[in-house]
Design an enzyme around this catalytic site. Structure first.
Site, PDB file in Angstrom:
ATOM      1  N   HIS A 117     -79.370  54.821 -13.464  1.00 21.84           N
ATOM      2  CA  HIS A 117     -78.145  55.425 -12.925  1.00 21.84           C
ATOM      3  C   HIS A 117     -77.051  55.232 -13.958  1.00 21.84           C
ATOM      4  O   HIS A 117     -77.309  54.701 -15.054  1.00 21.84           O
ATOM      5  CB  HIS A 117     -77.798  54.802 -11.563  1.00 21.84           C
ATOM      6  CG  HIS A 117     -77.788  53.298 -11.582  1.00 21.84           C
ATOM      7  ND1 HIS A 117     -76.848  52.569 -12.271  1.00 21.84           N
ATOM      8  CD2 HIS A 117     -78.636  52.393 -11.030  1.00 21.84           C
ATOM      9  CE1 HIS A 117     -77.093  51.284 -12.119  1.00 21.84           C
ATOM     10  NE2 HIS A 117     -78.188  51.145 -11.382  1.00 21.84           N
TER      11      HIS A 117
ATOM     12  N   HIS B 129     -76.674  51.866 -15.800  1.00 23.20           N
ATOM     13  CA  HIS B 129     -77.585  51.665 -16.930  1.00 23.20           C
ATOM     14  C   HIS B 129     -77.101  52.472 -18.146  1.00 23.20           C
ATOM     15  O   HIS B 129     -77.144  51.986 -19.277  1.00 23.20           O
ATOM     16  CB  HIS B 129     -78.994  52.146 -16.576  1.00 23.20           C
ATOM     17  CG  HIS B 129     -79.651  51.379 -15.473  1.00 23.20           C
ATOM     18  ND1 HIS B 129     -79.982  51.960 -14.269  1.00 23.20           N
ATOM     19  CD2 HIS B 129     -80.069  50.090 -15.388  1.00 23.20           C
ATOM     20  CE1 HIS B 129     -80.578  51.066 -13.497  1.00 23.20           C
ATOM     21  NE2 HIS B 129     -80.632  49.919 -14.139  1.00 23.20           N
TER      22      HIS B 129
ATOM     23  N   GLN C 271     -90.235  38.196 -11.350  1.00 16.93           N
ATOM     24  CA  GLN C 271     -88.882  37.922 -10.847  1.00 16.93           C
ATOM     25  C   GLN C 271     -88.707  38.364  -9.391  1.00 16.93           C
ATOM     26  O   GLN C 271     -87.622  38.232  -8.825  1.00 16.93           O
ATOM     27  CB  GLN C 271     -87.820  38.557 -11.739  1.00 16.93           C
ATOM     28  CG  GLN C 271     -87.707  40.063 -11.657  1.00 16.93           C
ATOM     29  CD  GLN C 271     -86.762  40.605 -12.713  1.00 16.93           C
ATOM     30  OE1 GLN C 271     -87.057  40.568 -13.907  1.00 16.93           O
ATOM     31  NE2 GLN C 271     -85.604  41.075 -12.297  1.00 16.93           N
TER      32      GLN C 271
ATOM     33  N   GLY D 232     -75.386  43.982 -17.552  1.00 17.57           N
ATOM     34  CA  GLY D 232     -74.270  44.388 -16.700  1.00 17.57           C
ATOM     35  C   GLY D 232     -73.659  43.222 -15.935  1.00 17.57           C
ATOM     36  O   GLY D 232     -74.357  42.301 -15.519  1.00 17.57           O
TER      37      GLY D 232
ATOM     38  N   LYS E 116     -72.655  43.449 -13.088  1.00 20.81           N
ATOM     39  CA  LYS E 116     -73.134  43.592 -11.705  1.00 20.81           C
ATOM     40  C   LYS E 116     -74.020  42.394 -11.339  1.00 20.81           C
ATOM     41  O   LYS E 116     -73.967  41.891 -10.233  1.00 20.81           O
ATOM     42  CB  LYS E 116     -73.899  44.903 -11.596  1.00 20.81           C
ATOM     43  CG  LYS E 116     -74.912  44.971 -10.499  1.00 20.81           C
ATOM     44  CD  LYS E 116     -74.393  45.743  -9.342  1.00 20.81           C
ATOM     45  CE  LYS E 116     -75.341  45.771  -8.179  1.00 20.81           C
ATOM     46  NZ  LYS E 116     -76.747  45.698  -8.523  1.00 20.81           N
TER      47      LYS E 116
ATOM     48  N   SER F  51     -76.635  50.896  -8.056  1.00 21.90           N
ATOM     49  CA  SER F  51     -77.834  50.072  -8.084  1.00 21.90           C
ATOM     50  C   SER F  51     -79.037  50.971  -7.837  1.00 21.90           C
ATOM     51  O   SER F  51     -78.947  51.924  -7.048  1.00 21.90           O
ATOM     52  CB  SER F  51     -77.742  49.009  -6.982  1.00 21.90           C
ATOM     53  OG  SER F  51     -79.021  48.449  -6.748  1.00 21.90           O
TER      54      SER F  51
HETATM   55  P1  AMP Z   1     -81.809  46.587 -13.402  1.00 22.04           P
HETATM   56  O1  AMP Z   1     -82.531  47.832 -13.796  1.00 22.04           O
HETATM   57  O2  AMP Z   1     -81.272  46.588 -12.035  1.00 22.04           O
HETATM   58  O3  AMP Z   1     -82.578  45.341 -13.773  1.00 22.04           O
HETATM   59  O4  AMP Z   1     -80.531  46.536 -14.336  1.00 22.04           O
HETATM   60  C1  AMP Z   1     -80.630  46.606 -15.733  1.00 22.04           C
HETATM   61  C2  AMP Z   1     -79.295  46.266 -16.329  1.00 22.04           C
HETATM   62  O5  AMP Z   1     -78.312  47.190 -15.870  1.00 22.04           O
HETATM   63  C3  AMP Z   1     -78.816  44.861 -15.921  1.00 22.04           C
HETATM   64  O6  AMP Z   1     -78.207  44.242 -17.046  1.00 22.04           O
HETATM   65  C4  AMP Z   1     -77.815  45.167 -14.848  1.00 22.04           C
HETATM   66  O7  AMP Z   1     -76.803  44.184 -14.726  1.00 22.04           O
HETATM   67  C5  AMP Z   1     -77.215  46.477 -15.341  1.00 22.04           C
HETATM   68  N1  AMP Z   1     -76.611  47.201 -14.230  1.00 22.04           N
HETATM   69  C6  AMP Z   1     -77.190  47.493 -13.036  1.00 22.04           C
HETATM   70  N2  AMP Z   1     -76.313  48.116 -12.232  1.00 22.04           N
HETATM   71  C7  AMP Z   1     -75.156  48.209 -12.917  1.00 22.04           C
HETATM   72  C8  AMP Z   1     -73.855  48.753 -12.631  1.00 22.04           C
HETATM   73  N3  AMP Z   1     -73.576  49.309 -11.452  1.00 22.04           N
HETATM   74  N4  AMP Z   1     -72.904  48.687 -13.589  1.00 22.04           N
HETATM   75  C9  AMP Z   1     -73.175  48.103 -14.779  1.00 22.04           C
HETATM   76  N5  AMP Z   1     -74.367  47.572 -15.122  1.00 22.04           N
HETATM   77  C10 AMP Z   1     -75.345  47.629 -14.208  1.00 22.04           C
END
Ligand code: AMP
Length: 282
Positions: free
Chosen positions: A34, A37, A61, A147, A149, A185
């Site tokens: 999204h 990312h 995880q 992120g 987040k 997310s």
């Molecule tokens: P994930 O795919 O959920 O493991 O996230 C991959 C990376 O994207 C991680 O470093 C997250 O913190 C970051 N991330 C996920 N959602 C967001 C968001 N809404 N804003 C900024 N970074 C994000």
């Protein structure tokens, strides 16, 4: 965009680029990409000559097998998004590549992985640290992008880099939100239409509480108010809502100084677990 599913060909490719003085940025993700990312990809592209995005849903995880099974997967759309964004390399390994030998290594970050997410997702950060260590060793990036987040994850990875001396510079990227404030997310895809509307309760709780803290209301009173609003909303369940020191995530009852603290929240909306946070300094 070059696409790799195996470690050795990726290493050979990156070694060739390194000889040509390329600087490498790594963006680890679990896919179902999204705008959050994509903001990490953009940050990496702005600072490096080559950006590597990894998509890997890391089983170690997930402390809940149903959560792992239901995690959104969308490889074709992700690949097109990354191409459009100008990402240089996509690394999308199967489990047999990332866990060719059974994993035995466990990480213990002391108090940092026992609070907040660590309390509700035992073993989660050990799995995160394991896969991120593998990715750091495989890609050997100059910079890696994460992120805000996942604020606690940032602290854990920063400790990992410090203690294990990974030669990588960590970069943190602000939270991307939907127009109503909901933090973007991959899990938002799993919300029903009515749950999607309810999900803004996380952001609203953070924003309202921040305003109240700034106008001098004590945190315990604010926390009770948040607990009450969750109890009054059908279909949501609060896991935690805390005020913490942003440097070490020590939980607090009072604001020490506005530029040192953060509010963090986790809740189920429908059956979907969401997290969010807000710094008080902004
Ligand atoms: P994930 O795919 O959920 O493991 O996230 C991959 C990376 O994207 C991680 O470093 C997250 O913190 C970051 N991330 C996920 N959602 C967001 C968001 N809404 N804003 C900024 N970074 C994000």
């Amino acid at each position: 965009m070059e696409i790799f599913t195996e470690i050795e060909p990726l290493r050979a490719f990156l070694n060739g680029k390194r000889i040509q003085q390329a600087s490498i940025g790594l963006v680890p993700t679990m896919g179902a990409l999204h705008k959050g990312h994509l903001s990490l990809i953009r940050a990496s592209k702005a600072e490096n000559s080559l950006t590597v995005c990894s998509i890997y849903i890391n089983p170690t995880q997930f402390n809940n097998s149903a959560d792992l099974e239901k995690y959104p997967r969308n490889v074709e759309v992700d690949t097109e998004l990354l191409k459009t964004e100008g990402c240089d390399v996509l690394f999308i390994p199967p489990n047999s590549e990332m866990y060719a030998v059974k994993d035995h290594i466990k990480f213990d970050f002391g108090r940092l992985d026992k609070v907040l997410e660590g309390e509700f997702r035992p073993g989660h950060f050990s799995g995160v640290a394991l896969v991120v260590s593998k990715l750091f060793n495989i890609v050997q990036a100059d910079r890696a992008y994460f992120g805000q987040k996942d604020f606690q994850q940032l602290q854990i990875i920063s400790r990992l880099v410090e203690e294990l001396k990974f030669p990588v510079k960590l970069k943190s990227v602000p939270i991307e939100r939907e127009s109503d404030g909901l933090a973007m997310s991959s899990r938002n895809q799993r919300l029903s239409v009515s749950d999607r509307k309810k999900a803004v309760i996380l952001f609203d709780s953070l924003r309202n509480s921040k305003a109240k803290l700034k106008s001098g209301t004590a945190f315990p009173e604010i926390k009770q108010e948040v607990i009450r609003s969750f109890n009054e909303t059908v279909g949501v369940k609060l896991e935690y809502f805390e005020l913490a020191d942003k440097k070490n995530l020590t939980l607090l009852n009072n604001v020490t100084s506005f530029d040192q603290v953060i509010l963090l929240i986790a809740a189920f909306v429908g059956g979907v677990r969401l997290i969010d946070n807000m710094l008080l300094e902004d």
